[in-house]
Write a protein that holds these residues in place. Structure first.
Motif, mmCIF file in Angstrom:
data_model
loop_
_atom_site.group_PDB
_atom_site.id
_atom_site.type_symbol
_atom_site.label_atom_id
_atom_site.label_comp_id
_atom_site.label_asym_id
_atom_site.label_seq_id
_atom_site.Cartn_x
_atom_site.Cartn_y
_atom_site.Cartn_z
ATOM 1 N N ARG A 41 -7.712 57.509 7.319
ATOM 2 C CA ARG A 41 -7.138 57.341 8.963
ATOM 3 C C ARG A 41 -6.908 55.871 9.104
ATOM 4 O O ARG A 41 -5.872 55.494 10.205
ATOM 5 C CB ARG A 41 -8.160 57.943 9.766
ATOM 6 C CG ARG A 41 -8.252 59.420 9.691
ATOM 7 C CD ARG A 41 -9.114 59.835 10.725
ATOM 8 N NE ARG A 41 -9.370 61.490 10.686
ATOM 9 C CZ ARG A 41 -9.786 62.462 11.527
ATOM 10 N NH1 ARG A 41 -10.793 61.661 12.349
ATOM 11 N NH2 ARG A 41 -9.700 63.352 11.387
ATOM 12 N N GLN A 42 -7.735 55.018 8.446
ATOM 13 C CA GLN A 42 -7.448 53.611 8.976
ATOM 14 C C GLN A 42 -7.831 52.760 7.636
ATOM 15 O O GLN A 42 -9.077 53.070 7.230
ATOM 16 C CB GLN A 42 -8.231 53.279 10.387
ATOM 17 C CG GLN A 42 -7.869 51.787 10.845
ATOM 18 C CD GLN A 42 -8.341 51.558 12.189
ATOM 19 O OE1 GLN A 42 -9.615 51.631 12.389
ATOM 20 N NE2 GLN A 42 -7.578 51.155 13.034
ATOM 21 N N LEU A 43 -7.426 51.504 7.396
ATOM 22 C CA LEU A 43 -7.757 50.773 6.384
ATOM 23 C C LEU A 43 -7.952 49.332 7.305
ATOM 24 O O LEU A 43 -7.042 48.734 7.795
ATOM 25 C CB LEU A 43 -6.845 50.529 5.354
ATOM 26 C CG LEU A 43 -7.022 49.532 4.293
ATOM 27 C CD1 LEU A 43 -8.281 49.763 3.355
ATOM 28 C CD2 LEU A 43 -5.791 49.518 3.362
ATOM 29 N N VAL A 44 -9.107 48.709 7.002
ATOM 30 C CA VAL A 44 -9.394 47.460 7.725
ATOM 31 C C VAL A 44 -9.670 46.586 6.808
ATOM 32 O O VAL A 44 -10.597 46.778 5.852
ATOM 33 C CB VAL A 44 -10.648 47.838 8.712
ATOM 34 C CG1 VAL A 44 -11.038 46.426 9.623
ATOM 35 C CG2 VAL A 44 -10.634 48.857 9.799
ATOM 36 N N ILE A 45 -9.255 45.379 6.928
ATOM 37 C CA ILE A 45 -9.333 44.153 6.045
ATOM 38 C C ILE A 45 -9.689 42.939 6.745
ATOM 39 O O ILE A 45 -9.017 42.786 7.846
ATOM 40 C CB ILE A 45 -8.323 44.109 5.085
ATOM 41 C CG1 ILE A 45 -7.893 45.347 4.393
ATOM 42 C CG2 ILE A 45 -8.474 42.864 4.081
ATOM 43 C CD1 ILE A 45 -6.665 45.319 3.462
#
Length: 389
Positions: free
Chosen positions: A360-364
């Motif tokens: 649903r989401q990729l956070v970096i």
């Protein structure tokens, strides 16, 4: 007359002697410019020193380093042709006065163009006010069409100007100037040159700290790309925002990852945990593959780190990898997202395209120790959302 005189000197003198006379003459002009404006008296020397530092950080040949140093030393000699009332004006310049100031790179070129000794450094001098995005002057050049020496001088010139006292304002702290350079990388200044200078500044003035300029620069460059390409799935955070992101997370496990055995062990624990959640078998298998891809890429990029997982207040499954070392190379983010299996090292997996497809989401976020990567997965068909984990 001066050109003829110097030519006559060269008739019975060595090339070295002629060069020394020429250098002395031009340095006299530089000094004359400095004497007209006490606020910029040491500016040219400072810019030359910074330019030499940047050139060395870029591993340029020694001869090129010296040429760039010389060009930086002479970069403002054209201001000898700018009236004193404009050069030393304590208030904002009018449009016609700006036009006069913007003539100084061309004036410098006209002063030096007759001397064969200086022809190689003319582009660096005449182009040092060009901008990476084409908004500079006097030619409106873009990107690598701008002479490399000019791009280096532009960064050195800006940093010294920002941190030095001027008649119309005091100098700002170096850290603030570094922040401005980072924000302008890719717009006003060459990102590679900014990178070299800030890396040197960090080592010299901030060895125990870490300026997050790379993340700010990448956020600026990639924000529209990420929104359009991933439908808003990819989120880039500053390090200080990580704590806020983690607040809703109820962590189940946090494990070290340093080798293949750790990978297998953590993957089995994660699989068992998914089974306890009552997740549909298809989702279990998919999320196990996402987990494997994330952890294996951690080993490929950074060689070691930690993996943790749990659920947040929305019931989503969250996987978090903390690389230790170089970690994920943010500059390669477009390739990583668009090319299946892309890696800065050998990759046998599917890479970020596979992870993006199923998350649903990729956070970096870049951290002091490496890279923080978090993946939010769905919670489809979890039977007991209130289950204590």
């Amino acid at each position: 007359m001066e050109v003829k005189f110097l030519t006559q000197i060269g008739t019975g003198s060595s090339a070295t002697q002629v060069r020394e006379v020429l250098l002395a003459a031009v340095k006299a002009i530089v000094q004359a410019v400095g004497e007209r404006d006490r606020y910029t008296r040491h500016h040219s020397q400072n810019v030359a020193e910074y330019a030499k530092i940047i050139a060395r950080e870029l591993d340029l040949p020694s001869e090129q380093v010296e040429s760039i140093y010389l060009a930086a030393l002479f970069h403002d000699i054209g201001k000898i042709g700018v009236p004193d009332q404009v050069l030393n004006k304590p208030s904002k310049l009018e449009e016609n006065e700006l036009l006069l100031i913007r003539e100084h790179p061309l004036i410098a070129g006209r002063i030096l163009e007759s001397f064969g000794e200086f022809r190689d450094i003319l582009p660096a001098i005449t182009q040092h006010h060009e901008h990476w995005d084409g908004s500079g002057y006097p030619f409106g050049l873009i990107g690598e069409a701008i002479d490399l020496g000019a791009r280096i001088i532009a960064v050195a010139d800006a940093f010294d100007a920002m941190t030095s006292d001027r008649i119309y304002r005091p100098g700002m702290p170096q850290a603030q100037a570094i922040d401005i350079l980072s924000k302008g990388a890719g717009q006003q200044w060459d990102p590679r040159v900014v990178n070299a200078f800030i890396n040197w500044w960090e080592k010299t003035y901030n060895p125990r700290g870490r300026h997050d300029w790379q993340m700010k620069h990448i956020q600026t460059i990639y924000q529209n790309f990420l929104k359009d390409t991933t439908g808003g799935k990819v989120l880039l955070l500053d390090e200080k925002e990580i704590e806020q992101f983690l607040k809703p997370l109820q962590c189940f496990a946090e494990l070290p990852i340093e080798n293949g055995l750790h990978l297998s062990w953590s993957r089995q624990l994660f699989s068992d945990w998914l089974g306890e959640l009552g997740l549909d078998q298809v989702y279990q298998q998919t999320y196990q593959l996402v987990f494997s891809e994330l952890v294996s890429n951690m080993l490929k990029h950074a060689e070691k780190g930690t993996i943790q997982w749990g659920r947040n207040s929305a019931g989503e499954i969250v996987l978090i990898a903390n690389d230790q070392g170089q970690g994920f190379v943010l500059e390669k983010l477009p390739q990583s997202i668009m090319v299946s299996g892309f890696s800065t090292k050998k990759s046998l997996g599917w890479g970020l395209p596979f992870i993006l497809e199923h998350c649903r989401q990729l956070v970096i976020a870049k951290t002091e120790s490496g890279t923080f990567i978090a993946i939010k997965l769905g919670c489809e068909q979890i039977e007991d959302m209130g289950q204590t984990i």
